[in-house]
Design a protein around this motif. Structure first.
Motif, PDB file in Angstrom:
ATOM      1  N   ARG A  16       5.364  11.998   5.338  1.00  0.00           N
ATOM      2  CA  ARG A  16       5.593  11.057   4.245  1.00  0.00           C
ATOM      3  C   ARG A  16       4.356  11.027   3.359  1.00  0.00           C
ATOM      4  NH1 ARG A  16       6.317   4.859   5.918  1.00  0.00           N
ATOM      5  NH2 ARG A  16       5.721   4.003   3.913  1.00  0.00           N
ATOM      6  N   SER A  17       4.546  10.875   2.068  1.00  0.00           N
ATOM      7  CA  SER A  17       3.439  10.781   1.121  1.00  0.00           C
ATOM      8  C   SER A  17       3.542   9.476   0.350  1.00  0.00           C
ATOM      9  CB  SER A  17       3.454  11.949   0.136  1.00  0.00           C
ATOM     10  OG  SER A  17       3.241  13.158   0.811  1.00  0.00           O
ATOM     11  N   LEU A  18       2.389   8.834   0.168  1.00  0.00           N
ATOM     12  CA  LEU A  18       2.330   7.568  -0.551  1.00  0.00           C
ATOM     13  C   LEU A  18       1.232   7.654  -1.600  1.00  0.00           C
ATOM     14  CD1 LEU A  18       2.413   5.324   2.632  1.00  0.00           C
ATOM     15  CD2 LEU A  18       4.300   5.650   1.045  1.00  0.00           C
ATOM     16  N   ALA A  19       1.402   6.965  -2.717  1.00  0.00           N
ATOM     17  CA  ALA A  19       0.409   6.954  -3.793  1.00  0.00           C
ATOM     18  C   ALA A  19      -0.148   5.546  -3.937  1.00  0.00           C
ATOM     19  CB  ALA A  19       1.040   7.403  -5.102  1.00  0.00           C
ATOM     20  N   PHE A  20      -1.480   5.455  -4.102  1.00  0.00           N
ATOM     21  CA  PHE A  20      -2.158   4.175  -4.203  1.00  0.00           C
ATOM     22  C   PHE A  20      -3.108   4.187  -5.390  1.00  0.00           C
ATOM     23  CE2 PHE A  20      -1.115   4.780   0.270  1.00  0.00           C
ATOM     24  CZ  PHE A  20      -0.510   3.579   0.591  1.00  0.00           C
ATOM     25  N   GLY A  21      -3.415   2.997  -5.897  1.00  0.00           N
ATOM     26  CA  GLY A  21      -4.336   2.873  -7.016  1.00  0.00           C
ATOM     27  C   GLY A  21      -5.774   2.664  -6.600  1.00  0.00           C
ATOM     28  N   SER A  22      -6.020   2.393  -5.318  1.00  0.00           N
ATOM     29  CA  SER A  22      -7.380   2.175  -4.842  1.00  0.00           C
ATOM     30  C   SER A  22      -7.431   2.411  -3.338  1.00  0.00           C
ATOM     31  CB  SER A  22      -7.850   0.752  -5.146  1.00  0.00           C
ATOM     32  OG  SER A  22      -7.109  -0.177  -4.382  1.00  0.00           O
ATOM     33  N   ILE A  23      -8.651   2.546  -2.823  1.00  0.00           N
ATOM     34  CA  ILE A  23      -8.826   2.697  -1.379  1.00  0.00           C
ATOM     35  C   ILE A  23      -8.428   1.403  -0.677  1.00  0.00           C
ATOM     36  CG2 ILE A  23     -10.538   3.061   0.447  1.00  0.00           C
ATOM     37  CD1 ILE A  23     -11.991   4.955  -1.524  1.00  0.00           C
ATOM     38  N   ALA A  24      -8.762   0.263  -1.275  1.00  0.00           N
ATOM     39  CA  ALA A  24      -8.388  -1.019  -0.677  1.00  0.00           C
ATOM     40  C   ALA A  24      -6.869  -1.151  -0.539  1.00  0.00           C
ATOM     41  CB  ALA A  24      -8.944  -2.165  -1.507  1.00  0.00           C
ATOM     42  N   ALA A  25      -6.136  -0.648  -1.507  1.00  0.00           N
ATOM     43  CA  ALA A  25      -4.669  -0.720  -1.454  1.00  0.00           C
ATOM     44  C   ALA A  25      -4.111   0.081  -0.285  1.00  0.00           C
ATOM     45  CB  ALA A  25      -4.070  -0.229  -2.766  1.00  0.00           C
TER      46      ALA A  25
END
Length: 81
Positions: A16-25
């Motif tokens: 599975r692949s996920l996209a995030f806007g920050s490391i904290a997210a």
């Protein structure tokens, strides 16, 4: 056009692949066990230059999110060849 960073997390075991806007997210939605490293490790790992971090559980990459300019312009200037 604004450059927006995007961090892609490929979870190896879950395929599975996920996209995030920050490391904290990342760590808001996933646990360190899911990712295979801690927040502090990933923060210091050097993702900012387009780097990649590989753990036993995930492949983490930072990239630039490509967007179209606002206003619905029909001309395309930044084509990927």
């Amino acid at each position: 056009m604004r450059n927006t960073k995007c961090i892609i997390v490929h979870l190896i075991g879950k395929r599975r692949s996920l996209a995030f806007g920050s490391i904290a997210a990342i760590f808001h939605h996933l646990t360190p066990e899911d990712v295979g490293c801690t927040y502090n490790y990933l923060r210091r790992a050097g993702l900012s230059g387009g780097g990649t971090v590989v753990t036993k559980r995930a492949i983490i990459q930072q990239t630039t999110l490509l967007t179209a300019p606002r206003g619905g312009s029909d001309s395309v200037d930044d084509r990927m060849d």
